[in-house]
Design a protein around this motif. Structure first.
Motif, PDB file in Angstrom:
ATOM      1  N   ASP A  18      -5.235  -2.347   4.133  1.00 56.08           N
ATOM      2  CA  ASP A  18      -5.242  -3.237   2.968  1.00 56.08           C
ATOM      3  C   ASP A  18      -3.877  -3.887   2.768  1.00 56.08           C
ATOM      4  O   ASP A  18      -2.875  -3.196   2.556  1.00 56.08           O
ATOM      5  N   THR A  54       1.745  -4.824   0.500  1.00 54.87           N
ATOM      6  CA  THR A  54       2.600  -5.713  -0.284  1.00 54.87           C
ATOM      7  C   THR A  54       3.221  -4.976  -1.462  1.00 54.87           C
ATOM      8  O   THR A  54       4.387  -5.199  -1.814  1.00 54.87           O
ATOM      9  N   ARG A  55       2.468  -4.067  -2.056  1.00 56.52           N
ATOM     10  CA  ARG A  55       2.977  -3.310  -3.198  1.00 56.52           C
ATOM     11  C   ARG A  55       4.082  -2.356  -2.767  1.00 56.52           C
ATOM     12  O   ARG A  55       4.998  -2.053  -3.558  1.00 56.52           O
ATOM     13  N   GLU A  61      -2.939   0.320  -6.212  1.00 55.33           N
ATOM     14  CA  GLU A  61      -1.804  -0.599  -6.346  1.00 55.33           C
ATOM     15  C   GLU A  61      -1.118  -0.416  -7.698  1.00 55.33           C
ATOM     16  O   GLU A  61       0.113  -0.399  -7.788  1.00 55.33           O
ATOM     17  N   ARG A  62      -1.922  -0.278  -8.753  1.00 56.90           N
ATOM     18  CA  ARG A  62      -1.330  -0.107 -10.086  1.00 56.90           C
ATOM     19  C   ARG A  62      -0.552   1.196 -10.178  1.00 56.90           C
ATOM     20  O   ARG A  62       0.520   1.242 -10.799  1.00 56.90           O
ATOM     21  N   GLY A 116      -2.894  -5.660   0.259  1.00 55.60           N
ATOM     22  CA  GLY A 116      -2.396  -5.532  -1.107  1.00 55.60           C
ATOM     23  C   GLY A 116      -1.536  -4.301  -1.298  1.00 55.60           C
ATOM     24  O   GLY A 116      -0.488  -4.356  -1.961  1.00 55.60           O
ATOM     25  N   ILE A 117      -1.954  -3.187  -0.716  1.00 55.89           N
ATOM     26  CA  ILE A 117      -1.164  -1.967  -0.828  1.00 55.89           C
ATOM     27  C   ILE A 117       0.139  -2.107  -0.045  1.00 55.89           C
ATOM     28  O   ILE A 117       1.207  -1.699  -0.510  1.00 55.89           O
TER      29      ILE A 117
END
Length: 358
Positions: free
Chosen positions: A327, A332-333, A308-309, A329-330
């Motif tokens: 995932d 969303t990123r 993600e970063r 989070g990914i």
């Protein structure tokens, strides 16, 4: 396509991704020096620079003779890459792979073992029992399907009957065990197995690392026995010459190995392994960053948070090729990247698109 014609954003986005995603590491590290082979090339890597070579088993620009059908097919022969690396060993081979069923790989390891090379093998416990010593009636549906595939693969003359000689020669794990090659699985820590031993790497003489996405199986490289049109899962292998990188992989292997088979239950797998943070290495004009999973999601070093970063730094383009994408989070990123007109290209296995965890 020559590497110098790739969008600059590719290298900018991926130059800090970990070796846990070997394809990305290669392309970042090769940078401007990568050389893509021409349409007539039938052997050699897809790209090579800074002591890194990459191979793809379904690359259109390469061809090799399939050991399943005896006919020419497109792609790099990933099994031959592994065999070449093993044959070059003079002191040691440390191999950790989820599943190993290719007899020629086992035979090559046995040959090096007999020659006095230290050979050590770690497998995932679901795949560490010789298939020829199992009975289909004792297996679940997945196990019976796998047993049948390996049984068919062992039928070397394709006459529909597998002899005892063919069973012995066609069982990779049995070949290792019968010749005394040291082998353990992820129950060596005293558990029932981590379910997380998905490594696919070998370290040769403390100087070279071969890693990638492929299990050392026919279906992972060539295709399935009895299915002449199959070409195997789309996979790649990266061969990297680096004593520094090899040292990091040997450290990871030592965590898995402990004091070896029959010793104390001091092997470490899964979350008990303690993955730690990523480590950066110089490689020629580029940089590698190595991260060994898994981690707890609460651990800031976990691989998903790391990716993600990295994605957050994208400015022009992101290319992702994934077997499973589950995932949030990914996902969303990626949304704000699309809003900033970053070019996003994702390849995802369709079999997982409708799963509840995707």
């Amino acid at each position: 396509m020559n590497a110098r014609h790739r969008p600059r954003g590719w290298a900018n986005v991926f130059q800090h991704l970990p070796v846990a995603v070997p394809l990305v590491v290669l392309l970042a590290s090769c940078a401007e020096n990568s050389r893509f082979v021409g349409q007539q090339q039938v052997a050699g890597p897809a790209a090579a620079a800074d002591a890194i070579s990459v191979y793809f088993n379904q690359r259109r620009q390469a061809r090799y003779r399939s050991p399943l059908t005896g006919t020419m097919r497109q792609g790099d022969d990933l099994e031959q890459v592994l065999l070449d690396a093993i044959a070059g060993a003079r002191r040691s081979i440390s191999l950790a792979v989820q599943e190993l069923t290719l007899p020629r790989i086992a035979q090559a390891l046995v040959e090096r073992h007999r020659a006095g090379v230290q050979v050590r093998v770690v497998l995932e416990n679901s795949y560490s029992t010789p298939w020829s010593r199992q009975h289909p009636s004792e297996l679940d549906d997945h196990g019976r399907h796998r047993w049948q595939r390996l049984h068919d693969l062992a039928d070397s003359n394709q006459d529909g009957a597998v002899t005892q000689a063919e069973r012995r020669a066609g069982d990779a794990v049995a070949l290792l065990l019968d010749d005394g090659v040291p082998l353990l699985d992820d129950t060596a820590d005293g558990s029932a197995g981590s379910g997380l031993m998905h490594h696919k790497f070998l370290v040769v003489d403390g100087r070279e690392v071969v890693t990638g996405s492929a299990n050392f199986t026919s279906s992972g490289i060539h295709g399935d026995a009895g299915a002449p049109n199959s070409r195997g899962n789309a996979n790649h292998v990266v061969w990297i010459h680096s004593t520094a990188l090899a040292g990091l992989f040997e450290e990871e292997f030592s965590r898995l190995w402990g004091d070896g088979p029959g010793g104390l239950e001091d092997a470490r797998f899964g979350l008990g392994k303690g993955g730690g943070g990523s480590v950066r290495l110089r490689q020629g004009e580029g940089q590698l960053e190595v991260l060994f999973a898994p981690h707890s999601r609460r651990d800031g070093n976990n691989g998903l948070a790391f990716i993600e970063r990295v994605l957050a730094t994208a400015r022009e383009q992101v290319d992702m090729a994934l077997f499973v994408f589950s995932d949030q989070g990914i996902a969303t990123r990626l949304e704000p990247l699309a809003q900033r007109d970053v070019n996003l290209r994702l390849l995802i296995d369709p079999g997982f698109a409708t799963r509840n965890y995707s």
